[in-house]
Enzyme design. Sequence first.
Site, PDB file in Angstrom:
ATOM      1  CD  GLU A 181      -2.835   1.235   2.350  1.00 34.48           C
ATOM      2  OE1 GLU A 181      -3.524   2.240   2.532  1.00 34.48           O
ATOM      3  OE2 GLU A 181      -2.924   0.211   3.050  1.00 34.48           O
ATOM      4  CB  SER A 187       1.582   8.189   6.170  1.00 36.89           C
ATOM      5  OG  SER A 187       0.777   8.872   7.101  1.00 36.89           O
ATOM      6  CG  ASP A 275      11.227 -14.058  24.496  1.00 30.78           C
ATOM      7  OD1 ASP A 275      10.794 -12.890  24.520  1.00 30.78           O
ATOM      8  OD2 ASP A 275      12.197 -14.438  25.168  1.00 30.78           O
ATOM      9  CE  LYS A 313      -4.920 -17.546  14.048  1.00 29.12           C
ATOM     10  NZ  LYS A 313      -4.443 -18.755  13.372  1.00 29.12           N
ATOM     11  CE  LYS A 344       3.951  20.777   6.335  1.00 24.74           C
ATOM     12  NZ  LYS A 344       4.924  21.891   6.380  1.00 24.74           N
ATOM     13  CG  ASP A 389      -1.539 -16.468  12.660  1.00 21.75           C
ATOM     14  OD1 ASP A 389      -2.000 -16.034  11.589  1.00 21.75           O
ATOM     15  OD2 ASP A 389      -1.982 -17.481  13.228  1.00 21.75           O
ATOM     16  CB  ALA A 487      -0.934  11.943   0.265  1.00 19.13           C
ATOM     17  CG  HIS A 488      -4.298   7.531  -0.727  1.00 18.96           C
ATOM     18  ND1 HIS A 488      -4.033   6.204  -0.861  1.00 18.96           N
ATOM     19  CD2 HIS A 488      -4.377   7.761   0.602  1.00 18.96           C
ATOM     20  CE1 HIS A 488      -3.969   5.630   0.315  1.00 18.96           C
ATOM     21  NE2 HIS A 488      -4.160   6.563   1.233  1.00 18.96           N
TER      22      HIS A 488
END
Length: 515
Positions: A181, A187, A275, A313, A344, A389, A487-488
């Site tokens: 993307e 950004s 971990d 999930k 801005k 995952d 921007a897009h």
Amino acid sequence: MSSIAHLHTSSFSIQDLELKLKQVRLAHPEQSLPSPAYSDSGSSSPKECQPEESYFLRSLKECLAIYEEPSRPRGESLLLLSDEEVIMLANNGNIATYALEKLFGMDQLERAVRIRRAIISRASSTGRLESSSIPFENYDYSRVLGACCENVVGYIPIPLGVAGPLTVDGKQYPIPMATAEGTLVASTSRGCKALNAGGGVTTVLVGDGMTRGPAIDFPSAIRAGKAKAWIDSDDGHKILREAFESTSRFAKLKSLKTAIAGRTLYVRFATTTGDAMGMNMISKGTEKALEAMQKRFPEMVVLALSGNYCTDKKPAAINWIEGRGKSVVAEAVIPGHVVKTVLKTTVKDLCNLNVKKNLMGSAMAGSIGGFNAHAANILTAIFLATGQDPAQNVESSMCMTLMEPSGPDGEDLLVSVTMPCIEVGTVGGGTVLAPQQGVLDMLGVRGAHPKQPGQNAQTLARIIASAVLAGELSLLSALAAGHLIKAHMAHNRSQANTPAASVPATPGAGLASRV
């Protein structure tokens, strides 16, 4: 004697030539038969084989005799067969396609993948896989086998960008993001710049515990109620904890939460998992605890080790309220002049937009844990880069973004994200893959922490929450300033012949197309 006379008097025959050529082919089976050629028109149908291309393909009977020769292992027999001959055996049902790696052995994993691609491609209606641009060569499939994927036909490269660096708890980290993307990395980098200008991000780990919630049936609600009371008692809790913790030195049972629906009892086990992300660890411990419980309640029936009371999930209020995995709060103060010059926009406009969009808008939509602009965007990109995952982004991206004026005159911005369900690990799962290990190395959290089990995974969760904070800040600023669409249009459109400039007028002002 002349060479011509020698040819006439020699006993050399066509049969001798055929035997000699077969011996050459057996010595170099990978060169024995060219891959199917395809027409320049893009047709997926193989061209008709020329006689010299099909000459070396032995009969099914011959191939079976070689493959089933009892004096040698099957793996050695496969080395004597060409790819096409192995494909013929598979299509005849003599070789299971899913077991090719096991049959070929660790030294022939790429060949197993190549043959599987051909088998699947020729059996499909399109026939395109074998000649597709999906890569499969030069990959370490030994890390995949038995751990990450089955019926492997290749791998999917995803662009990897780095945002930041971002200062998190006094240390600078690059933010790895695997994404397709446009504007997402740019950004997030802008958000990092603004956060760093205020001294960086401070994080608090408020919880750490993976959960599993089995569903258990009893003959009646009365018996289910007695089991619930036993689990909630000191005696029952002790018995279940001892059984649970006997399965791993890292599994420490933290809590048991019970609920009843009719005659079905749900028990939510919560445990630390070192971990590791911990689903396998907690499942093993839960199973052992249920065995101990069944000695007290022999009539109970475990319907499912996961009874959706975990919850894994899927969006669920219990995760949002109780937490799952790592629960993290990330906070920062951004000076007002940085809000104006880098983002801005103004503190007032940001705070107003955050309330109306992230809080009120999400409440109007009946959201569970969706009180944010696009936390899932940043979290999922880091998940993919670090071997997590990706399906667990459903609950892991639950997030509440808060903004309020700060400082003596309210000119600065206090911003935070609260993420109660970041489910990550630095060992196991996709973290065994070499590229993902490289990313974890870059962050300094690869593998298990040598002195404090769980610290590497906790650090990763803190980094993710901080990166989400950067992404939220930048996107909301773009929306408040009206820069998102601009921007897009510049960075998130497919323009193969006329690529957009790499640096926007306002760096990274826009972000996700799904906001």
